[in-house]
Write an enzyme that holds these catalytic residues in place. Sequence first.
Site, PDB file in Angstrom:
ATOM      1  N   CYS A 116      25.164 -22.159 -49.272  1.00 57.02           N
ATOM      2  CA  CYS A 116      24.956 -23.102 -48.227  1.00 57.02           C
ATOM      3  C   CYS A 116      24.116 -24.104 -48.421  1.00 57.02           C
ATOM      4  CB  CYS A 116      24.900 -22.563 -46.736  1.00 57.02           C
ATOM      5  SG  CYS A 116      26.583 -21.697 -46.435  1.00 57.02           S
ATOM      6  N   HIS A 256      22.757 -28.365 -42.001  1.00 63.59           N
ATOM      7  CA  HIS A 256      23.787 -27.598 -42.346  1.00 63.59           C
ATOM      8  C   HIS A 256      24.461 -26.959 -41.271  1.00 63.59           C
ATOM      9  CE1 HIS A 256      26.198 -24.947 -44.410  1.00 63.59           C
ATOM     10  NE2 HIS A 256      25.592 -23.835 -43.760  1.00 63.59           N
ATOM     11  N   ASN A 286      32.037 -24.287 -40.926  1.00 62.60           N
ATOM     12  CA  ASN A 286      31.182 -24.373 -41.870  1.00 62.60           C
ATOM     13  C   ASN A 286      31.677 -24.524 -43.279  1.00 62.60           C
ATOM     14  OD1 ASN A 286      29.230 -23.764 -43.926  1.00 62.60           O
ATOM     15  ND2 ASN A 286      28.470 -21.880 -42.999  1.00 62.60           N
TER      16      ASN A 286
END
Length: 331
Positions: A116, A256, A286
Amino acid sequence: MSKTTAAITAVGSYVPDFVMTNKILETLVDTNDEWITTRTGIKERRILKGEGLGTSYLAIKAAEQLLEKRKLDPKEIELIIVATATPDMMVAATAAYVASEIGATNAFAYDLQAACSSFLYGMSTAASYIESGRYKKVLLIGADKMSSIIDYTDRTTCIIFGDGAGAALFEPNNEGLGLQDEYLRSDGVGRNFLKMDAGGSLLPASEETVKNRQHFIYQDGKSVFKFAVTNMADSAAKIMERNNLSHNDVSWLVPHQANKRIIDATSNRMGLDDSKVMMNIQRYGNTTSATLPLLLSDYESQLKKGDNLVFAAFGGGFTWGSIYLKWAYNS
Ligand SMILES: CC(C)(COP(=O)(O)OP(=O)(O)OC[C@H]1O[C@@H](n2cnc3c(N)ncnc32)[C@H](O)[C@@H]1OP(=O)(O)O)[C@@H](O)C(=O)NCCC(=O)NCCS
């Protein structure tokens, strides 16, 4: 002579049409809209359907949108980096295929993988090429087809992830705009908490690994949550401190999108009002490498030249960090 900095000069994005709502997930696993919303902030995510479509499909669409908006000839691009945890194939670089498909025939291209944090690290890489003076147009694309590695019988992961892509063009700037500072970290202690066990060199694919569902992402959510909250907030605070930025100086937090509670903890630590926090987790979940450029694309019309943006991310590995960037244009 003023120092050449690396600025983002255009963005583009793409999400697939199919909307997987919390209601749909209720039909697949033992969960409910209320639990997902309160524990993560996610209401829906996009899923790429269709035979033979991989991450490159998402990346190409995002890049094409950027090229169209900027009226840029793809032949001018010198380097394409695709930040992704879900490449089309294990060996052939997805970026090379993307470059050919969009007509960037003068570019070299490669993939960058840091779970990520892929796009965040990619910003550092793209900016370094520009700052060195060797290249003038670097296209960084964050793209992930997370649905290709999600077990839709596992309620602890399938509610979180979605598919998407975003692209950002990096070019030299002589007004002091663009990337100002970065604080990037990693710690291999994290690799057992968030991973896909099989399919790599450690545990190649076999009948056994398929039977054991080891080609899907696994996470120890509680542990990842704790590391993410601490490290995202710490790195954002560190970037503010060493650049003498108060909460008044920060125009936007670009975090994020893993869990709304992690984002809230980071913005609270920075002393930021919600109105300065970019958020689209409710619509996309996500999307791993795509969260940061998807935010830039969604918020582009609200960004002003000179705005101070603080990026923060955390991902598998563990990998994490923060970047301070001055926005370079009014759209
Ligand atoms: C995954 C995550 C949302 C789980 O939330 P949580 O508050 O930590 O929940 P827990 O794992 O403690 O589970 C609490 C309970 O809810 C249950 N539960 C887990 N997933 C559920 C779901 N989708 N629906 C309903 N209940 C669920 C658990 O089984 C547990 O039940 P129990 O108390 O009877 O054992 C959260 O840990 C998280 O966001 N972690 C970080 C994930 C992340 O950021 N990953 C990517 C990093 S880039």
